[in-house]
Design a protein around this motif. Structure first.
Motif, PDB file in Angstrom:
ATOM      1  N   THR A  69     -94.435  52.245  23.961  1.00 60.38           N
ATOM      2  CA  THR A  69     -94.210  51.979  22.539  1.00 60.38           C
ATOM      3  C   THR A  69     -92.943  51.143  22.420  1.00 60.38           C
TER       4      THR A  69
ATOM      5  N   TYR B 134    -108.262  57.562  27.013  1.00 64.41           N
ATOM      6  CA  TYR B 134    -107.186  56.607  26.837  1.00 64.41           C
ATOM      7  C   TYR B 134    -105.860  57.323  26.947  1.00 64.41           C
ATOM      8  N   SER B 135    -104.840  56.604  27.388  1.00 63.02           N
ATOM      9  CA  SER B 135    -103.508  57.194  27.442  1.00 63.02           C
ATOM     10  C   SER B 135    -102.492  56.189  26.920  1.00 63.02           C
ATOM     11  N   LEU B 136    -101.460  56.694  26.281  1.00 65.56           N
ATOM     12  CA  LEU B 136    -100.397  55.868  25.731  1.00 65.56           C
ATOM     13  C   LEU B 136     -99.527  55.374  26.877  1.00 65.56           C
ATOM     14  N   LEU B 137     -99.384  54.059  26.986  1.00 65.00           N
ATOM     15  CA  LEU B 137     -98.596  53.484  28.081  1.00 65.00           C
ATOM     16  C   LEU B 137     -97.161  53.179  27.664  1.00 65.00           C
TER      17      LEU B 137
END
Length: 88
Positions: free
Chosen positions: A42, A37-40
């Motif tokens: 915030t 998973y990767s942070l897209l």
């Protein structure tokens, strides 16, 4: 050597517990084949206004909208996928 009944039961319980732990390990530990998973993105900050949160506790996405439950403010805020506030 004769085993006492208590020792036999203890060995059986220990074996059963080891089996349960082994199964739990394979169920709950992520496999190396699982996608990463990767942070897209915030958004938001501390507060009680639109787009602000005080202890966000859950996120759901449906039909291009992001629903964020905000526990301490007793509400659910809805954003578009870019993080722009839509409604609550």
């Amino acid at each position: 050597m004769k085993w006492s009944p208590i020792l036999k039961v203890s060995v059986m319980i220990a074996g059963s517990l080891a089996s349960v732990l082994a199964v739990a390990w394979f169920i709950w530990v992520p496999s190396p084949r699982e996608l990463s998973y990767s942070l897209l993105a915030t958004w938001g900050e501390q507060g009680s206004g639109p787009g602000q949160f005080n202890e966000p506790t859950g996120v759901a996405v449906h039909d291009g909208e992001v629903f964020v439950s905000d526990a301490r403010n007793a509400r659910i805020q809805i954003f578009d996928t870019e993080g722009h506030f839509k409604r609550q």
